[in-house]
Write a protein that holds these residues in place. Structure first.
Motif, mmCIF file in Angstrom:
data_model
loop_
_atom_site.group_PDB
_atom_site.id
_atom_site.type_symbol
_atom_site.label_atom_id
_atom_site.label_comp_id
_atom_site.label_asym_id
_atom_site.label_seq_id
_atom_site.Cartn_x
_atom_site.Cartn_y
_atom_site.Cartn_z
ATOM 1 N N GLY A 6 -5.778 -8.396 -19.664
ATOM 2 C CA GLY A 6 -6.566 -7.471 -18.868
ATOM 3 C C GLY A 6 -7.357 -6.332 -19.403
ATOM 4 N N VAL A 47 -1.869 -4.234 -11.088
ATOM 5 C CA VAL A 47 -2.050 -5.190 -10.533
ATOM 6 C C VAL A 47 -3.681 -5.251 -10.213
ATOM 7 N N ASP A 48 -4.466 -5.990 -10.414
ATOM 8 C CA ASP A 48 -6.136 -6.089 -10.408
ATOM 9 C C ASP A 48 -6.553 -4.789 -11.271
ATOM 10 N N THR A 49 -5.979 -4.448 -12.440
ATOM 11 C CA THR A 49 -6.342 -3.409 -13.055
ATOM 12 C C THR A 49 -6.625 -3.857 -14.453
ATOM 13 N N ASN A 50 -7.858 -3.069 -14.658
ATOM 14 C CA ASN A 50 -8.518 -3.360 -16.077
ATOM 15 C C ASN A 50 -8.748 -2.221 -17.276
ATOM 16 N N GLY A 62 -6.094 -2.007 -8.695
ATOM 17 C CA GLY A 62 -7.445 -1.857 -8.274
ATOM 18 C C GLY A 62 -8.334 -0.878 -9.144
ATOM 19 N N SER A 109 -9.694 0.635 -13.173
ATOM 20 C CA SER A 109 -10.337 0.367 -14.575
ATOM 21 C C SER A 109 -10.465 1.627 -15.210
#
Length: 352
Positions: free
Chosen positions: A289, A300-303, A318, A320
């Motif tokens: 990611g 989690v759901d992290t970029n 969530g 970035s």
């Protein structure tokens, strides 16, 4: 022909380390942290000049408050300094190096001056650059190592590389102050320029000769402080009153920009001064990611985030493009690209 004396590594370890807050602090600056491997920046620096490769025992110049940390970390990797010079106060790099030059005997010994907190990924390239410079150093030249630039960096000084002197060694055409972005972009596009990485090689006597000509009060203060120094084993405490009389100046301004025979060895050696969390992120491995993390981190759901913790569990959902650093009771959160603004946090903390 007389044999060249062994190169004496001089490791400058007096930095206060605020740019990597909250992990790096005045009492434990970044050179004492393990940021890029299991070993600390100081340990990695000391390992670059092993005795079995022809280097003498290093001289460390640091803050008196860090004496135990220096000795403990070097003992842990089997490096025995010839001296640990403990500055009573900071006077910038030119006087610090003068202390080391005096401690080394002030003779023809080549001194390899290195900051304690830089990354050099390609050590063989570094050694090759040193070997290229050494014949000129023996002849009295002052040499700096120019880092091959790969970006229009405005946070470093630059060097315009002049005519060749020997294989891989060039005259310094001129030193250039930290440039604005448009100037940095132009120098990068033009070629023939290097970053000034703050690593130097010269004879102890030549350094003191130039410094004495340009800043005699500095040499006098350094010499007096060493003459009156307190010594205990390898630890040397220069006299505080004598050293306080020294002007404060960098080696660049006091010596390198004023000396006559100054050369540069351009070298690509995977160098970074780790001057910010963004800089550490740039040389760190990331996951699928794009996240770089160390310590107990849940993402989690992290970029594209840089996350580091030395204790607290850090959880992200969530988000970035963030830098998150947790150390002790402090947590730093800021957007990527803004890590130079850590200095604003330090100013705010001082104001409180």
């Amino acid at each position: 022909m007389t044999a060249v004396p062994s190169i004496v590594p001089v490791i400058l370890s007096g930095g206060s380390g605020t740019r990597l807050w909250p992990m790096s602090r005045a009492e434990r600056p970044k050179q004492f942290l393990a940021l890029t491997s299991d070993e600390t920046m100081l340990q990695l620096t000391a390992r670059r000049t092993p005795e079995d490769a022809g280097y003498a025992a290093p001289i460390i110049v640091g803050n008196a408050a860090h004496a135990d940390a220096v000795e403990d970390q070097l003992n842990a990797i089997g490096v025995a300094p010839s001296a640990v010079i403990l500055e009573p106060m900071g006077r910038n790099t030119a006087p610090a190096i003068a202390l080391a030059a005096i401690a080394a005997g002030a003779g023809e010994q080549p001194l390899l001056v290195m900051p304690s907190d830089h990354v050099i990924a390609d050590v063989p390239a570094f050694h090759a650059a040193i070997a290229a410079a050494l014949p000129l150093v023996s002849d009295g030249w002052l040499v700096t190592f120019g880092i091959t630039p790969d970006a229009p960096e405005t946070g470093y000084g630059w060097i315009k590389v002049g005519a060749p002197i020997a294989e891989g060694v060039h005259h310094v055409d001129r030193f250039i102050e930290k440039p604005p972005l448009d100037r940095a972009e132009a120098m990068l596009a033009e070629g023939g320029h290097a970053w000034n990485g703050g690593i130097f090689l010269f004879r102890a006597d030549r350094y003191l000769e130039v410094l004495n000509r340009e800043a005699p009060d500095m040499v006098a203060a350094a010499q007096a402080s060493m003459d009156k120094a307190r010594r205990d084993g390898i630890r040397v405490w220069p006299d505080a009153d004598a050293f306080a009389a020294s002007p404060s100046d960098s080696i660049d301004y006091a010596v390198m920009e004023k000396a006559q025979r100054v050369a540069v060895v351009p070298v690509a050696m995977g160098w970074s001064d780790l001057g910010s969390w963004d800089a550490l992120d740039a040389i760190s491995d990331s996951d699928d990611g794009g996240n770089t993390h160390a310590g107990e981190v849940i993402a989690v759901d992290t970029n594209n985030c840089f996350v580091r913790s030395d204790g607290l569990r850090v959880a992200l959902v969530g988000v970035s493009d963030l830098i998150v650093v947790a150390s002790g009771d402090d947590v730093l959160i800021l957007p990527k690209g803004r890590s130079q603004d850590v200095k604003k946090i330090i100013e705010a903390l001082k104001a409180r």
